[in-house]
Design an enzyme around this catalytic site. Sequence first.
Site, PDB file in Angstrom:
ATOM      1  N   LYS A 113       0.374  -1.249  -0.046  1.00  0.00           N
ATOM      2  CA  LYS A 113      -0.337  -0.342   0.473  1.00  0.00           C
ATOM      3  C   LYS A 113       1.082   1.072  -0.527  1.00  0.00           C
ATOM      4  O   LYS A 113       0.868   2.308  -0.054  1.00  0.00           O
ATOM      5  CB  LYS A 113      -0.623   0.019   1.314  1.00  0.00           C
ATOM      6  CG  LYS A 113      -2.097  -0.885   0.985  1.00  0.00           C
ATOM      7  CD  LYS A 113      -3.205  -0.254   2.193  1.00  0.00           C
ATOM      8  CE  LYS A 113      -4.382  -1.533   1.681  1.00  0.00           C
ATOM      9  NZ  LYS A 113      -5.082  -1.280   2.975  1.00  0.00           N
ATOM     10  N   ASP A 144      -9.797   3.169   2.447  1.00  0.00           N
ATOM     11  CA  ASP A 144     -10.396   1.806   3.524  1.00  0.00           C
ATOM     12  C   ASP A 144     -10.885   3.528   5.240  1.00  0.00           C
ATOM     13  O   ASP A 144     -11.684   2.766   5.466  1.00  0.00           O
ATOM     14  CB  ASP A 144      -8.609   1.983   4.188  1.00  0.00           C
ATOM     15  CG  ASP A 144      -8.073   0.940   4.109  1.00  0.00           C
ATOM     16  OD1 ASP A 144      -9.153   0.056   3.025  1.00  0.00           O
ATOM     17  OD2 ASP A 144      -6.962   1.148   3.659  1.00  0.00           O
TER      18      ASP A 144
HETATM   19  P1  NAP Z   1      -0.183  -3.271  11.575  1.00  0.00           P
HETATM   20  O1  NAP Z   1       0.484  -1.677  10.403  1.00  0.00           O
HETATM   21  O2  NAP Z   1       0.223  -4.360  11.183  1.00  0.00           O
HETATM   22  O3  NAP Z   1      -0.885  -3.073  12.832  1.00  0.00           O
HETATM   23  C1  NAP Z   1      -1.056  -3.861  13.609  1.00  0.00           C
HETATM   24  C2  NAP Z   1      -1.459  -3.323  14.660  1.00  0.00           C
HETATM   25  O4  NAP Z   1      -1.850  -3.773  16.299  1.00  0.00           O
HETATM   26  C3  NAP Z   1      -0.537  -2.182  15.967  1.00  0.00           C
HETATM   27  O5  NAP Z   1      -0.850  -1.115  16.358  1.00  0.00           O
HETATM   28  C4  NAP Z   1       0.238  -3.483  16.518  1.00  0.00           C
HETATM   29  O6  NAP Z   1       1.040  -2.551  17.760  1.00  0.00           O
HETATM   30  C5  NAP Z   1      -0.891  -4.251  16.939  1.00  0.00           C
HETATM   31  N1  NAP Z   1      -0.887  -4.772  17.939  1.00  0.00           N
HETATM   32  C6  NAP Z   1      -0.508  -6.136  16.798  1.00  0.00           C
HETATM   33  N2  NAP Z   1      -0.442  -7.411  17.836  1.00  0.00           N
HETATM   34  C7  NAP Z   1      -0.487  -7.308  18.889  1.00  0.00           C
HETATM   35  C8  NAP Z   1      -0.264  -7.624  20.291  1.00  0.00           C
HETATM   36  N3  NAP Z   1       0.741  -9.437  19.632  1.00  0.00           N
HETATM   37  N4  NAP Z   1       0.240  -6.997  20.818  1.00  0.00           N
HETATM   38  C9  NAP Z   1      -0.714  -5.487  21.244  1.00  0.00           C
HETATM   39  N5  NAP Z   1      -0.496  -4.787  19.966  1.00  0.00           N
HETATM   40  C10 NAP Z   1      -0.306  -6.024  18.912  1.00  0.00           C
HETATM   41  O7  NAP Z   1      -1.699  -4.029  10.361  1.00  0.00           O
HETATM   42  P2  NAP Z   1      -2.937  -3.351  10.215  1.00  0.00           P
HETATM   43  O8  NAP Z   1      -3.299  -3.251   8.391  1.00  0.00           O
HETATM   44  O9  NAP Z   1      -3.052  -1.385  10.299  1.00  0.00           O
HETATM   45  O10 NAP Z   1      -4.351  -4.337  10.595  1.00  0.00           O
HETATM   46  C11 NAP Z   1      -4.382  -4.294  11.396  1.00  0.00           C
HETATM   47  C12 NAP Z   1      -6.125  -5.381  12.218  1.00  0.00           C
HETATM   48  O11 NAP Z   1      -6.638  -4.499  10.712  1.00  0.00           O
HETATM   49  C13 NAP Z   1      -5.782  -6.396  11.151  1.00  0.00           C
HETATM   50  O12 NAP Z   1      -6.691  -7.370  11.784  1.00  0.00           O
HETATM   51  C14 NAP Z   1      -6.740  -6.293   9.609  1.00  0.00           C
HETATM   52  O13 NAP Z   1      -7.146  -7.163   9.108  1.00  0.00           O
HETATM   53  C15 NAP Z   1      -7.282  -5.567   9.588  1.00  0.00           C
HETATM   54  N6  NAP Z   1      -8.200  -4.243   8.403  1.00  0.00           N
HETATM   55  C16 NAP Z   1      -9.609  -4.680   7.934  1.00  0.00           C
HETATM   56  C17 NAP Z   1      -9.863  -3.835   7.094  1.00  0.00           C
HETATM   57  C18 NAP Z   1     -11.211  -3.993   6.636  1.00  0.00           C
HETATM   58  O14 NAP Z   1     -11.630  -3.377   5.718  1.00  0.00           O
HETATM   59  N7  NAP Z   1     -12.363  -4.227   8.257  1.00  0.00           N
HETATM   60  C19 NAP Z   1      -8.784  -2.922   6.810  1.00  0.00           C
HETATM   61  C20 NAP Z   1      -8.190  -2.781   6.809  1.00  0.00           C
HETATM   62  C21 NAP Z   1      -7.105  -3.481   7.912  1.00  0.00           C
HETATM   63  P3  NAP Z   1       1.592  -2.208  17.738  1.00  0.00           P
HETATM   64  O15 NAP Z   1       2.177  -0.940  17.082  1.00  0.00           O
HETATM   65  O16 NAP Z   1       2.996  -2.086  18.584  1.00  0.00           O
HETATM   66  O17 NAP Z   1       2.885  -2.843  17.280  1.00  0.00           O
END
Ligand code: NAP
Length: 260
Positions: free
Chosen positions: A47, A83
């Site tokens: 992205k 998004d």
């Molecule tokens: P990302 O950039 O990798 O961010 C992940 C986030 O989760 C960060 O805040 C991270 O914290 C936190 N995290 C991950 N593992 C953790 C743990 N074990 N303990 C505490 N915090 C943890 O991912 P993203 O692209 O933002 O996506 C995040 C979620 O949103 C995913 O589940 C994805 O499927 C969903 N999503 C849904 C849509 C939709 O259309 N509904 C669209 C996009 C994404 P740190 O900063 O501390 O690492």
Amino acid sequence: MHNDSFQRYDINAEFFAFHVKKEALQDAVKGFKAIHLAGFNITVPHKTAIMPFLDEIDPLAQAIGAVNTVVNDDGRFIGYNTDGSGFLEALKKEIPSFDNKNMLLIGAGGAARAIYFTMAHAGVQSIDIANRTLDKAEYLVKNCPYPVDSAVLRIEDAEEKLSKYDLIVQTTSIGMHPEINRSPICLDRIKKDAFVSDIIYTPLETKFLQDAKRHGARTQNGIPMFAYQGALAFEKWTGILPDTERMQSIVLKHLGGKSC
Ligand code: NAP
């Protein structure tokens, strides 16, 4: 859901998925241009990496630092981000006005960034961010182009202050497989009429949403956001805003369940 909409609106187009490796991204974009592709979506992990290969980036996508939709405008590839706006449109169905609303955003990754900037732009009164890594949340606050009252909180501090929030949005990956029995935050101090959203859509109801429901909160899972980001992309390609209810039911059918 895109192919269903192409059929429904009698548009001679088809949506395919391509697996593109990081080192082939620029070539893939050149190839898409060479064959006059009308548009495409980009998902993780490309992205942000795709941005230098496009001809123009919409200001909101530029601010968010990520593109999920590209439109071919007479041979020029223009990048957008739907998004955050997809999240906003889905939420508007449940909460018509954000005036005087205090929001807690849990997480500070890519999706949180799109949602934070979009909700700041939409005029929410305040948005506090709680994240495991505080630096990442601070980075979001520092780089947001739209003024909004924000504090960066440790998860424990957010739990203490929970009764302040009208809207709680969970954007971490906690609750997805294999962490389906975990919730990122304890909701015991939640405000009585708070609205709670989890952008995860597999599983359809995370532990976090189950807890919220148990406390009497209204909830929304990640399906509406997913459908709306797709619908807004479809609109950019075709000028037609498709039936988002129908899109949601197609996604749900594929995931095999009922929405909450
Ligand atoms: P990302 O950039 O990798 O961010 C992940 C986030 O989760 C960060 O805040 C991270 O914290 C936190 N995290 C991950 N593992 C953790 C743990 N074990 N303990 C505490 N915090 C943890 O991912 P993203 O692209 O933002 O996506 C995040 C979620 O949103 C995913 O589940 C994805 O499927 C969903 N999503 C849904 C849509 C939709 O259309 N509904 C669209 C996009 C994404 P740190 O900063 O501390 O690492």
